[in-house]
Design a protein around this motif. Structure first.
Motif, PDB file in Angstrom:
ATOM      1  N   ALA A 185       0.919  -1.243  -0.064  1.00 51.64           N
ATOM      2  CA  ALA A 185      -0.101  -0.016  -0.049  1.00 51.64           C
ATOM      3  C   ALA A 185       0.773   1.284   0.011  1.00 51.64           C
ATOM      4  CB  ALA A 185      -0.904  -0.111   0.932  1.00 51.64           C
ATOM      5  N   ALA A 186       2.001   1.339   0.806  1.00 50.93           N
ATOM      6  CA  ALA A 186       2.945   2.390   0.592  1.00 50.93           C
ATOM      7  C   ALA A 186       3.302   2.813  -0.854  1.00 50.93           C
ATOM      8  CB  ALA A 186       3.975   2.349   1.727  1.00 50.93           C
ATOM      9  N   ALA A 187       3.636   1.822  -1.370  1.00 53.56           N
ATOM     10  CA  ALA A 187       4.166   1.722  -2.790  1.00 53.56           C
ATOM     11  C   ALA A 187       3.091   2.607  -3.606  1.00 53.56           C
ATOM     12  CB  ALA A 187       4.675   0.652  -3.395  1.00 53.56           C
ATOM     13  N   VAL A 188       1.891   1.706  -3.376  1.00 52.12           N
ATOM     14  CA  VAL A 188       0.983   2.490  -4.249  1.00 52.12           C
ATOM     15  C   VAL A 188       0.409   3.840  -3.996  1.00 52.12           C
ATOM     16  CG1 VAL A 188      -1.628   2.391  -4.740  1.00 52.12           C
ATOM     17  CG2 VAL A 188      -0.449   0.480  -4.544  1.00 52.12           C
ATOM     18  N   ILE A 189       0.489   4.335  -2.600  1.00 54.69           N
ATOM     19  CA  ILE A 189       0.413   5.583  -2.239  1.00 54.69           C
ATOM     20  C   ILE A 189       1.381   6.540  -2.810  1.00 54.69           C
ATOM     21  CG2 ILE A 189       0.410   7.057   0.122  1.00 54.69           C
ATOM     22  CD1 ILE A 189      -0.637   4.727   1.448  1.00 54.69           C
ATOM     23  N   ASP A 190       2.781   6.161  -2.627  1.00 57.56           N
ATOM     24  CA  ASP A 190       3.561   7.067  -3.254  1.00 57.56           C
ATOM     25  C   ASP A 190       3.793   7.395  -4.625  1.00 57.56           C
ATOM     26  OD1 ASP A 190       6.503   8.476  -2.914  1.00 57.56           O
ATOM     27  OD2 ASP A 190       6.888   6.790  -4.455  1.00 57.56           O
ATOM     28  N   ALA A 191       3.081   6.315  -5.371  1.00 59.22           N
ATOM     29  CA  ALA A 191       2.789   6.305  -6.975  1.00 59.22           C
ATOM     30  C   ALA A 191       1.721   7.384  -7.266  1.00 59.22           C
ATOM     31  CB  ALA A 191       2.487   4.831  -7.660  1.00 59.22           C
ATOM     32  N   ALA A 192       0.653   7.307  -6.332  1.00 63.32           N
ATOM     33  CA  ALA A 192      -0.548   8.136  -6.783  1.00 63.32           C
ATOM     34  C   ALA A 192      -0.246   9.304  -6.063  1.00 63.32           C
ATOM     35  CB  ALA A 192      -1.676   7.357  -5.660  1.00 63.32           C
ATOM     36  N   TYR A 193       0.281   9.612  -5.035  1.00 58.65           N
ATOM     37  CA  TYR A 193       0.251  11.262  -4.322  1.00 58.65           C
ATOM     38  C   TYR A 193       1.489  11.791  -4.520  1.00 58.65           C
ATOM     39  CZ  TYR A 193      -4.307   9.724  -2.127  1.00 58.65           C
ATOM     40  OH  TYR A 193      -5.483   9.428  -1.879  1.00 58.65           O
ATOM     41  N   GLY A 194       2.547  10.921  -4.469  1.00 51.49           N
ATOM     42  CA  GLY A 194       3.923  11.479  -4.348  1.00 51.49           C
ATOM     43  C   GLY A 194       4.467  11.860  -3.205  1.00 51.49           C
ATOM     44  N   VAL A 195       3.754  11.327  -2.107  1.00 50.39           N
ATOM     45  CA  VAL A 195       4.150  11.774  -0.496  1.00 50.39           C
ATOM     46  C   VAL A 195       3.771  10.577   0.053  1.00 50.39           C
ATOM     47  CG1 VAL A 195       4.132  14.335  -0.882  1.00 50.39           C
ATOM     48  CG2 VAL A 195       2.019  12.746  -0.015  1.00 50.39           C
ATOM     49  N   ASP A 196       4.517  10.213   1.418  1.00 51.44           N
ATOM     50  CA  ASP A 196       4.056   9.339   2.354  1.00 51.44           C
ATOM     51  C   ASP A 196       3.116   9.616   3.269  1.00 51.44           C
ATOM     52  OD1 ASP A 196       6.304   7.667   1.028  1.00 51.44           O
ATOM     53  OD2 ASP A 196       7.781   8.537   2.560  1.00 51.44           O
ATOM     54  N   ALA A 197       2.633   8.608   4.096  1.00 55.04           N
ATOM     55  CA  ALA A 197       1.668   8.809   4.957  1.00 55.04           C
ATOM     56  C   ALA A 197       2.166   9.561   6.024  1.00 55.04           C
ATOM     57  CB  ALA A 197       0.987   7.597   5.458  1.00 55.04           C
ATOM     58  N   THR A 198       1.607  10.333   6.792  1.00 50.27           N
ATOM     59  CA  THR A 198       2.102  11.024   7.973  1.00 50.27           C
ATOM     60  C   THR A 198       1.637  10.222   9.094  1.00 50.27           C
ATOM     61  OG1 THR A 198       1.681  13.142   7.035  1.00 50.27           O
ATOM     62  CG2 THR A 198       1.911  13.213   9.356  1.00 50.27           C
ATOM     63  N   TRP A 199       0.518   9.529   9.149  1.00 48.57           N
ATOM     64  CA  TRP A 199       0.189   8.696  10.567  1.00 48.57           C
ATOM     65  C   TRP A 199      -0.201   7.432   9.875  1.00 48.57           C
ATOM     66  CZ3 TRP A 199       1.943  10.898  14.769  1.00 48.57           C
ATOM     67  CH2 TRP A 199       2.208  12.289  14.773  1.00 48.57           C
ATOM     68  N   SER A 200       0.000   6.122  10.521  1.00 46.90           N
ATOM     69  CA  SER A 200      -0.488   5.190  10.244  1.00 46.90           C
ATOM     70  C   SER A 200      -1.110   4.522  11.328  1.00 46.90           C
ATOM     71  CB  SER A 200       0.595   4.107   9.706  1.00 46.90           C
ATOM     72  OG  SER A 200       1.152   4.840   8.369  1.00 46.90           O
ATOM     73  N   TYR A 201      -2.263   3.872  11.050  1.00 46.59           N
ATOM     74  CA  TYR A 201      -3.119   3.205  12.272  1.00 46.59           C
ATOM     75  C   TYR A 201      -3.689   1.639  11.685  1.00 46.59           C
ATOM     76  CZ  TYR A 201      -3.396   7.969  14.222  1.00 46.59           C
ATOM     77  OH  TYR A 201      -2.951   9.133  14.618  1.00 46.59           O
ATOM     78  N   PHE A 202      -4.026   0.995  12.826  1.00 47.71           N
ATOM     79  CA  PHE A 202      -4.659  -0.504  12.458  1.00 47.71           C
ATOM     80  C   PHE A 202      -5.721  -0.575  13.552  1.00 47.71           C
ATOM     81  CE2 PHE A 202      -5.128  -4.673  11.864  1.00 47.71           C
ATOM     82  CZ  PHE A 202      -4.322  -5.325  10.803  1.00 47.71           C
ATOM     83  N   ILE A 203      -6.896  -1.187  12.955  1.00 43.84           N
ATOM     84  CA  ILE A 203      -8.077  -1.292  13.722  1.00 43.84           C
ATOM     85  C   ILE A 203      -8.423  -2.899  13.317  1.00 43.84           C
ATOM     86  CG2 ILE A 203     -10.466  -0.945  14.361  1.00 43.84           C
ATOM     87  CD1 ILE A 203      -9.786   1.898  14.250  1.00 43.84           C
ATOM     88  N   GLY A 204      -8.754  -3.697  14.142  1.00 42.60           N
ATOM     89  CA  GLY A 204      -9.241  -5.047  14.064  1.00 42.60           C
ATOM     90  C   GLY A 204      -9.889  -5.689  15.243  1.00 42.60           C
ATOM     91  N   GLY A 205     -10.689  -6.624  14.837  1.00 44.31           N
ATOM     92  CA  GLY A 205     -11.321  -7.641  15.897  1.00 44.31           C
ATOM     93  C   GLY A 205     -11.097  -8.993  15.681  1.00 44.31           C
ATOM     94  N   SER A 206     -10.908  -9.855  16.913  1.00 47.83           N
ATOM     95  CA  SER A 206     -10.647 -11.294  16.806  1.00 47.83           C
ATOM     96  C   SER A 206      -9.223 -11.423  16.027  1.00 47.83           C
ATOM     97  CB  SER A 206     -11.723 -12.035  15.936  1.00 47.83           C
ATOM     98  OG  SER A 206     -11.799 -13.412  16.082  1.00 47.83           O
TER      99      SER A 206
END
Length: 540
Positions: A185-206
């Motif tokens: 996903a980071a590679a796709v984001i870079d290709a699409a926007y030309g910048v990296d994420a500032t903040w990264s989060y994860f949410i899940g259950g079980s």
């Protein structure tokens, strides 16, 4: 002692080397500061140009043969680009699918969604995150990049454990898929926007909660905050330790089996004894400790002269023994990632064990606990040998392999210290009546964190036990703003306080305060029992 230790012959590294590699992952930290001041803007043309994007092996910091974007579809209604792709396996028979959703105006944040069960199907990450309040805007519509994966393999619905026969797919499920999806996903984001994420989060259950803890513990510099709801952090112990359920229900040739009506007899008596202990008779047992003192299963013993086989309103001696066995901590006799104890069931504390989590229609159809035990024992542990019998197999005969499987799947003793040092924050939740992953399982994990971190724990982790909440269902289907809480903590330094959960049960209109463990909500004696403001968090 039999051992079915199988080496990772097709992948270029053995399990020991893989675990060492994973522990040493140190990707670049997220850029400091808040979300992008000038949000990158994505156009439909840029979206469709992503089709065929090749992602190099070196962009994914785990064994792969790179990845490729298969589709990139512009959703005009939602103003986002839905990108799907495949992460190429080293030698496994399946590649891994991922999806990343790119909003037209991005806020600089990413939210990774966890899976569930044995994974095996693509998490599109376009809807609500686990336990998100109904009717609130999704992260995607708020401008977040969202992402998910298939957990590293594709499988049949339910608990299809055949993927466990391939060590690469097994490692994907156990710990790798989180990182592979993040990096792709980071590679796709870079290709699409030309910048990296500032903040990264994860949410899940079980299983998604397990993946959230994997994200924090194994890949600490990739994530800033995680929310792990009713997490399956110790998958191997949960599955293999469920032999205790099997043996309880098979007592005296199956006489210990509890059918749905007999189980309801137990839970009905539990609620009769315990519902009012918190000051409100509302179908929720909040004072769990008090309930342990107030309820005695022996009161359900069938009177002399009654044939237990003909009635469901009382229990035979062997059925009581089965219930007691299930509700007692069980020592598996195998140390799995520093723990040998399969935590007790919450059956005597309000867990319902009906429907998908019930004990099945008879001793040879024992329901969910037996299904996961049989699947992991057959494929992951024993290697699908001829004549395998899940009703008689003894995990002790495969102790060495059980420990190896624990190294693949469990995050029990993988420290959160690097995540804490990186500034990461954790919100951990569980429901008191979870009838698949017992709440006492997460209490075990929390106590191990207390032992490791002491007073430092409160600075980066919060644990909430929610009365009446089951495994995504129950008598109080908790929904709360976990995303808002974790963002405020990570980005603004404001620790969660006064969190409130709403009941997502159809037709319900009630709220409860979320109390930090070991506190629980007690009715104040005035005000509506449907309003969180009428309750106070207490520990007595």
């Amino acid at each position: 002692m039999k051992s079915t230790s199988r080496r990772l012959t097709a992948v270029s590294v053995g399990i020991a080397a893989v675990l060492a590699l994973t522990a040493g992952v140190a990707p670049a930290a997220a850029a400091p500061g808040g979300p992008h001041a000038s949000p990158p803007v994505l156009t439909p043309a840029t979206c469709t140009s992503l089709v065929g994007l090749e992602i190099a092996e070196k962009a994914i910091d785990l064994p792969t043969r790179g990845a490729v974007v298969e589709t990139a579809t512009w959703d005009a209604t939602g103003s986002y680009c839905a990108v799907t792709g495949w992460i190429r396996a080293v030698s496994a028979p399946q590649d891994m699918q991922f999806q990343v959703n790119l909003p037209a105006a991005w806020n600089g944040r990413t939210l990774q969604f966890g899976g569930g069960g044995f994974d095996g199907s693509l998490v599109t990450a376009t809807g609500n995150y686990t336990a998100q309040p109904a009717g609130t805007p999704t992260a995607l519509t708020q401008g977040w990049v969202t992402l998910g994966s298939d957990g590293g393999h594709q499988g049949a619905p339910g608990f299809d454990g055949t993927f466990q026969l391939d060590e690469e797919l097994f490692l994907n499920y156990g710990q790798w898929s989180v990182k592979k999806a993040h990096d792709a996903a980071a590679a796709v984001i870079d290709a699409a926007y030309g910048v990296d994420a500032t903040w990264s989060y994860f949410i899940g259950g079980s299983q998604g909660g397990h993946e959230a803890l994997d994200a924090a513990a194994r890949y600490p510099k990739d994530y800033d905050g995680i929310v792990a709801n009713y997490p399956a952090y110790n998958v191997t112990m949960m599955h293999v330790g469920a032999v205790n359920f099997r043996d309880a229900l098979l007592l005296e040739g199956g006489a210990g089996h509890l059918n749905a009506a007999e189980t309801a007899t137990i839970t009905g008596a539990v609620y009769a004894a315990c519902d009012g202990l918190d000051g409100a008779v509302d179908g929720i047992v909040s004072d769990v400790q008090g309930c342990g003192e107030a309820f005695d299963v022996q009161t359900l013993a069938c009177p002399a002269g009654t044939d237990p086989a003909t009635v469901d309103t009382c229990l035979s001696e062997v059925e009581i023994d089965a219930a007691l066995k299930i509700t007692t901590d069980y020592d598996l006799g195998i140390d799995i990632e520093g723990n040998s104890i399969f935590a007790r069931s919450a059956l005597f504390e309000g867990a319902l064990y009906q429907g998908f989590a019930g004990f099945g229609s008879g001793p040879l159809a024992q329901g969910l606990q037996f299904q996961v035990f049989a699947a992991t024992m057959r494929y992951g542990v024993a290697g699908d040998p001829p004549g395998f019998d899940p009703y008689t197999v003894d995990p002790l005969d495969y102790a060495d392999r059980v420990q190896e499987v624990g190294e693949i799947m469990d995050v029990t003793d993988v420290s959160l210290n690097r995540f804490r040092a990186h500034g990461g924050k954790v919100i951990l939740t569980h429901g008191t009546i979870d009838d698949f992953i017992t709440p006492h399982n997460t209490v075990q994990y929390w106590e191990s964190l207390q032992d490791e971190f002491g007073k430092r724990l409160d600075s980066f982790a919060k644990f909430y036990m929610v009365p009446g909440w089951g495994h995504g269902q129950g008598r109080f289907v908790a929904q709360y703003d976990g995303l808002g809480a974790i963002v405020d903590w990570v980005e603004n330094g404001v620790a969660p306080s006064d969190l409130v959960a709403g009941d997502g049960t159809a037709g319900a209109d009630r709220t409860r305060p979320m109390c930090e463990y070991p506190a629980w909500p007690e009715y104040s004696g005035t005000g509506s029992v449907d309003d969180a403001s009428s309750f106070t968090c207490v520990t007595g």
